[in-house]
Every structure is written in C-alpha cells, then in structure tokens.
Design a protein around this motif. Sequence first.
Motif, PDB file in Angstrom:
ATOM      1  N   HIS A  88      51.020  18.476 -21.919  1.00 22.92           N
ATOM      2  CA  HIS A  88      50.371  19.596 -21.238  1.00 22.92           C
ATOM      3  C   HIS A  88      49.311  20.266 -22.118  1.00 22.92           C
ATOM      4  O   HIS A  88      48.235  20.618 -21.640  1.00 22.92           O
ATOM      5  CB  HIS A  88      51.408  20.615 -20.759  1.00 22.92           C
ATOM      6  CG  HIS A  88      52.274  21.186 -21.827  1.00 22.92           C
ATOM      7  ND1 HIS A  88      53.230  20.448 -22.483  1.00 22.92           N
ATOM      8  CD2 HIS A  88      52.311  22.426 -22.366  1.00 22.92           C
ATOM      9  CE1 HIS A  88      53.836  21.215 -23.376  1.00 22.92           C
ATOM     10  NE2 HIS A  88      53.299  22.422 -23.326  1.00 22.92           N
ATOM     11  N   TYR A 115      60.807  23.687  -7.935  1.00 21.98           N
ATOM     12  CA  TYR A 115      59.462  23.817  -8.473  1.00 21.98           C
ATOM     13  C   TYR A 115      58.435  23.368  -7.448  1.00 21.98           C
ATOM     14  O   TYR A 115      58.624  22.386  -6.753  1.00 21.98           O
ATOM     15  CB  TYR A 115      59.299  22.950  -9.732  1.00 21.98           C
ATOM     16  CG  TYR A 115      60.207  23.372 -10.853  1.00 21.98           C
ATOM     17  CD1 TYR A 115      59.865  24.445 -11.671  1.00 21.98           C
ATOM     18  CD2 TYR A 115      61.403  22.711 -11.084  1.00 21.98           C
ATOM     19  CE1 TYR A 115      60.704  24.840 -12.696  1.00 21.98           C
ATOM     20  CE2 TYR A 115      62.249  23.110 -12.109  1.00 21.98           C
ATOM     21  CZ  TYR A 115      61.881  24.169 -12.912  1.00 21.98           C
ATOM     22  OH  TYR A 115      62.703  24.557 -13.923  1.00 21.98           O
ATOM     23  N   THR A 119      56.225  20.640 -14.483  1.00 17.95           N
ATOM     24  CA  THR A 119      55.930  21.563 -15.576  1.00 17.95           C
ATOM     25  C   THR A 119      54.588  21.266 -16.249  1.00 17.95           C
ATOM     26  O   THR A 119      53.875  22.187 -16.629  1.00 17.95           O
ATOM     27  CB  THR A 119      57.056  21.560 -16.620  1.00 17.95           C
ATOM     28  OG1 THR A 119      57.252  20.217 -17.078  1.00 17.95           O
ATOM     29  CG2 THR A 119      58.340  22.100 -16.042  1.00 17.95           C
ATOM     30  N   SER A 122      51.870  22.426 -13.837  1.00 16.75           N
ATOM     31  CA  SER A 122      51.888  23.892 -13.822  1.00 16.75           C
ATOM     32  C   SER A 122      51.144  24.464 -15.022  1.00 16.75           C
ATOM     33  O   SER A 122      50.337  25.383 -14.884  1.00 16.75           O
ATOM     34  CB  SER A 122      53.329  24.386 -13.883  1.00 16.75           C
ATOM     35  OG  SER A 122      53.713  24.919 -12.689  1.00 16.75           O
ATOM     36  N   HIS A 123      51.427  23.932 -16.194  1.00 15.63           N
ATOM     37  CA  HIS A 123      50.763  24.412 -17.405  1.00 15.63           C
ATOM     38  C   HIS A 123      49.261  24.170 -17.329  1.00 15.63           C
ATOM     39  O   HIS A 123      48.465  25.058 -17.671  1.00 15.63           O
ATOM     40  CB  HIS A 123      51.349  23.722 -18.642  1.00 15.63           C
ATOM     41  CG  HIS A 123      50.714  24.172 -19.914  1.00 15.63           C
ATOM     42  ND1 HIS A 123      51.165  25.241 -20.637  1.00 15.63           N
ATOM     43  CD2 HIS A 123      49.629  23.711 -20.589  1.00 15.63           C
ATOM     44  CE1 HIS A 123      50.403  25.416 -21.705  1.00 15.63           C
ATOM     45  NE2 HIS A 123      49.463  24.487 -21.695  1.00 15.63           N
TER      46      HIS A 123
END
Length: 141
Positions: A88, A115, A119, A122-123
Amino acid sequence: MRRDTQLILCPVNLRHAKANFNAYDEAVAMAKRRGAKLLLATIAPEMERNLNVHDSVAYWTQQLRTFVAEHPADGVALETVVRTGAVHRQIVKLASERNVDVIVMESANPKVQDYLLGTTASHVVTHARCSVFVVRGQDVT
C-alpha cells in the motif's frame, strides 16, 4: 475541466497463480482510450517466504516480464517496475514520484463482508494524490 491522462499506474499481484487480472485489462483499455502510457508495477516483499529466492527484485522482474508476454498490451506504451516493501505504501509512493494521473487497481478480499474495499485499496484511495479506479473482482456477492 477534464485533465489529460498521460500516465496510468496499474499494480498487479503476481503471487497468486490463479489471480484475476481485471484491473490490468481495464488499465490497458483505459490507456488505449486516453492515449496514455501504462506503468505496470508489482511490489516484492522485503523478506521472501521462499528462502530459495535470493534476489527478490530480479525474480519479480522476470515474473513481471513473463506476465507481460502472456498478457500483451497491444497498442499501449508500457513500462514495468518492481518495488520492495509494504504494498500500500509503495503504490502511493510510486504514484507520487512518477506524477501518475490515475491508479487502476483490484480490490482485495471481496468476500470479507465487513469491508467496502480491501485494506490496500483503502489505503491507496485515502492517500494517493491522483484519482484511483478500483476494479471489483467477479466473486463479489
């Protein structure tokens, strides 16, 4: 006012043998439509799980070359890059360093009900200075 798109970043995860590359296909199509260059990246782990891999960057560079040979981006200017580190963070850093106009990436963990995005996605959406186009996998229910 519409910005011209000159450079599209598409990170691909080559660690999954049966991975779905919908984001790559979308990035190639987007690059063709917009006359943009495609920057295809993969992020190697700092510590390989397979201790037989002594030179991680060389190994993943070859894997990325194989991927491009198997999935040609006909009619699109293409550059490849391998980075090491946290996926990320490296995606956001690469996009910033190269002044990328848009990132096209997969959303991870589409079956996790808690979610909206994976993740990593998202980052990247939260921290990237450019637009991020997130491609959902086919398995979303």
